[in-house]
Design a protein around this motif. Structure first.
Motif, PDB file in Angstrom:
ATOM      1  N   GLU A 332       0.834  -1.198   0.000  1.00 40.44           N
ATOM      2  CA  GLU A 332       0.000   0.000   0.000  1.00 40.44           C
ATOM      3  C   GLU A 332       0.876   1.258   0.000  1.00 40.44           C
ATOM      4  O   GLU A 332       0.602   2.226  -0.729  1.00 40.44           O
ATOM      5  N   GLN A 335       2.394   2.101  -3.265  1.00 41.27           N
ATOM      6  CA  GLN A 335       1.422   2.643  -4.220  1.00 41.27           C
ATOM      7  C   GLN A 335       1.034   4.073  -3.870  1.00 41.27           C
ATOM      8  O   GLN A 335       0.171   4.672  -4.517  1.00 41.27           O
ATOM      9  N   LEU A 467       5.424  -5.915  -8.019  1.00 45.50           N
ATOM     10  CA  LEU A 467       5.218  -4.480  -7.987  1.00 45.50           C
ATOM     11  C   LEU A 467       6.440  -3.753  -8.518  1.00 45.50           C
ATOM     12  O   LEU A 467       6.330  -2.773  -9.266  1.00 45.50           O
ATOM     13  N   GLN A 471       5.344  -1.803 -11.954  1.00 44.41           N
ATOM     14  CA  GLN A 471       4.764  -0.573 -11.416  1.00 44.41           C
ATOM     15  C   GLN A 471       4.426   0.450 -12.501  1.00 44.41           C
ATOM     16  O   GLN A 471       3.483   1.231 -12.344  1.00 44.41           O
ATOM     17  N   TYR A 474       1.094  -1.231 -14.211  1.00 47.59           N
ATOM     18  CA  TYR A 474       0.003  -1.824 -13.434  1.00 47.59           C
ATOM     19  C   TYR A 474      -0.044  -1.269 -12.007  1.00 47.59           C
ATOM     20  O   TYR A 474       0.966  -0.854 -11.459  1.00 47.59           O
ATOM     21  N   THR A 475      -1.241  -1.322 -11.440  1.00 43.26           N
ATOM     22  CA  THR A 475      -1.429  -1.073 -10.008  1.00 43.26           C
ATOM     23  C   THR A 475      -1.701  -2.410  -9.346  1.00 43.26           C
ATOM     24  O   THR A 475      -2.622  -3.134  -9.753  1.00 43.26           O
ATOM     25  N   THR A 477      -2.600  -4.565  -5.946  1.00 40.92           N
ATOM     26  CA  THR A 477      -3.160  -4.496  -4.602  1.00 40.92           C
ATOM     27  C   THR A 477      -3.400  -5.906  -4.084  1.00 40.92           C
ATOM     28  O   THR A 477      -3.474  -6.870  -4.856  1.00 40.92           O
ATOM     29  N   GLU A 492      -4.123  -4.461 -11.814  1.00 41.02           N
ATOM     30  CA  GLU A 492      -5.011  -3.642 -12.647  1.00 41.02           C
ATOM     31  C   GLU A 492      -4.185  -2.811 -13.620  1.00 41.02           C
ATOM     32  O   GLU A 492      -3.245  -2.130 -13.215  1.00 41.02           O
ATOM     33  N   LYS A 494      -2.875   0.147 -16.113  1.00 33.40           N
ATOM     34  CA  LYS A 494      -2.987   1.600 -16.192  1.00 33.40           C
ATOM     35  C   LYS A 494      -3.300   2.051 -17.619  1.00 33.40           C
ATOM     36  O   LYS A 494      -3.755   3.169 -17.828  1.00 33.40           O
TER      37      LYS A 494
END
Length: 569
Positions: A332, A335, A467, A471, A474-475, A477, A492, A494
């Motif tokens: 988290e 991000q 990540l 990065q 993509y995001t 989580t 997810e 971008k």
């Protein structure tokens, strides 16, 4: 003409004599002196000007620098006549524990003996001064590289007494980087031995010392009073969340922008702010790390200067060996998110492996996290902190640390990522099993984690690795609500048109006659039943773009199977 930027100079006299770039922090002298605090402990992250400030105090107060008005003329403190008269009027003892970075207690203790003996050599004139009695001269000569610990623990107190008698004034004692030996002791496992020795040294020097006028200690961490300062009730602690001296250590935004103007880089203020802004001390916001700014002025390009100046091994070790919950919080933070934590700013090193609060405390003190806000939680009667990664430079550091976790299996990790993006199930299975076998040992904390805990530790570490690699596009989580439950991982895109991924993990147990095939079937079924794709669909991602994978673990073995949104289970 702009002043010369000196990289790495921590000597106030040299900087002033050479007319190097220097941001005037001399009003700290007045603020500290008029506080009348007997012993002050100031904690700030590394490379924040602590040593230079201590050097400034030495040059201002020490009788050895009496008459050196050239060092302070033109600076703010010299505008006050009272302080012009105060300059050079006290005996000063200045010692730094920065060199004490040994891997065992005996070597660390000897290094401290060496530093104290070296300090005594500077004041050898006392032996011929006529103020020492014969037994005192005998004690003085016993202070050596091979002295007994009982001599060493009283040595700074004794020296301040000798100097006070000679100069007719009590001594000012400056101890820089007091906690460097303690961090090394934690890493190398001799914490208890070092605490026993330094507690006696600090008690004699700062508590039971009638010859001390004032004292300042600096360090990165605020080590708990219970372990280190149990006898020091005269200690004023100024931590990273204290407002006191908030603009002294580090550069304010006004100081940074003025420097950029001096070096004809006015047009680069936003770039510098994006990279290096973000530190906060008490109510002081927009504080910049001096090391990064000085290097930027010198090299005229943005780069991660501060985070590359020394080993970040302890920070990486704490995150790598941390619980799955800690790793999810780190995801988290990477991000750009924040989280709330209850913590005590007093670092208890012995608890670093047992509780997350101590980990966050250390990361906050070290400058890797900043406190967005602090408040007393009246229900728990504890201080609650809203924490965030300090700036882009710190984010860069953690991403680099995560990449290094994969070490020799980085090629396999890269292969897995490529297989994932190309929907190559065979490649995904081959690579994940190679990486898993390698990473299980890396994420073993030595505490024999359970069969269930090992895969959790592995896959959350693996998420951080993804990540680091994905990065830009993509995001990522984990453990978030979507549909009717909480998914394990969601990737997810971008960019419009790229695939999205939902990943669910299951741990199977051979003793219960469970198979890897059972695990992936249950994982995929859970994705469908809980409708984890809901959040992706709500954001306009088409069903055919969503890939769903079940990962099943049995020890270090992994099986992956997948479906698309429009496939049938």
């Amino acid at each position: 003409m702009s002043r010369t930027v000196s990289i790495g100079c921590q000597d106030f006299e040299k900087m002033r004599v050479r007319n190097n770039f220097y941001v005037d922090k001399t009003m700290f002298i007045k603020e500290w002196w008029e506080s009348e605090d007997e012993v002050t402990l100031i904690t700030r992250p590394r490379r924040f000007g602590k040593t230079l400030t201590m050097s400034m105090l030495e040059k201002f107060f020490s009788v050895e620098y009496a008459g050196r008005s050239d060092l302070f003329e033109g600076l703010d403190i010299w505008e006050d006549e009272k302080y012009r008269e105060l300059q050079g009027t006290y005996p000063v003892i200045f010692i730094s524990f920065a060199p004490v970075k040994e891997s065992d207690f005996s070597s660390a203790q000897k290094k401290i003996f060496f530093l104290i003996a070296e300090l005594y050599n500077r004041f050898d004139y006392l032996l011929d001064s006529g103020i020492l009695k014969e037994d005192e001269k005998e004690y003085y000569r016993k202070v050596s590289f091979n002295m007994d610990a009982s001599i060493a623990t009283d040595a700074l107190k004794a020296l301040s007494g000798f100097l006070a008698r000679y100069h007719g004034k009590k001594a000012i004692i400056l101890l820089d980087e007091y906690d460097t030996p303690m961090q090394e002791a934690y890493v190398y496992g001799y914490w208890d031995e070092l605490v026993h020795f330094t507690r006696s040294l600090f008690n004699a020097t700062f508590k039971t010392n009638p010859y001390i006028e004032r004292a300042v200690m600096t360090g990165i961490t605020r080590v708990s009073k219970e372990s280190m300062f149990s006898d020091l009730n005269n200690l004023e602690v100024v931590s990273v969340t204290s407002g006191k001296y908030g603009n002294i250590f580090g550069f304010t935004e006004e100081e940074v922008f003025t420097a950029l103007d001096e070096y004809a880089m006015t047009d680069r203020k936003e770039e510098v702010k994006m990279w290096y802004d973000g530190f906060s001390f008490g109510d002081w916001r927009d504080i910049y790390n001096p090391w990064s700014i000085i290097n930027f002025l010198d090299k005229r390009k943005a780069a991660p200067y501060w985070v590359n100046t020394s080993s970040n091994s302890l920070a990486g070790k704490l995150v790598q060996e941390g619980s799955p919950k800690l790793k999810m919080i780190m995801e988290e933070l990477l991000q750009g998110g924040t989280f709330h934590a209850f913590l005590d700013e007093q670092i208890v090193f012995s608890e670093l492996g047992n509780g997350e609060g101590a980990v966050w405390s250390l990361l906050l003190a070290s400058g890797y996290l900043k406190a967005m806000s602090t408040a007393l939680n009246t229900e728990r009667m504890e201080m609650e902190y809203e924490l965030k990664l300090t700036n882009m430079e710190v984010r860069f550091m953690f991403l680099q640390i995560i990449r290094r976790w994969f070490g020799g299996c980085s090629e396999m990790h890269d292969g897995f990522v490529k297989a994932l993006l190309s929907d190559d199930l065979t490649g995904m299975n081959d690579y994940i099993n190679e990486v898993s076998a390698e990473m299980f040992s890396s994420f073993d904390t030595g505490k024999k984690p359970s069969a269930k805990a090992q895969p959790e530790r592995f896959y959350h570490g693996f998420v951080l690795g993804l990540l680091a690699e994905l990065q830009d596009r993509y995001t990522i989580t984990s453990n978030r609500e979507s549909g009717l439950g909480r998914y394990d991982i969601m990737i997810e895109p971008k960019r419009a048109g790229d695939a999205a991924f939902i990943i669910e993990f299951k741990v199977v147990h051979a003793k219960r006659n469970e198979t890897l095939e059972d695990g992936v079937r249950d994982a995929l079924q859970q994705i469908e039943e809980k409708r984890y794709e809901t959040v992706l669909l709500s954001r306009g991602i088409k069903p055919e773009q969503i890939r769903k994978y079940g990962f099943a673990f049995e020890g270090s073995k992994v099986l992956i199977q997948g479906v698309r949104q429009d496939d049938q289970l």
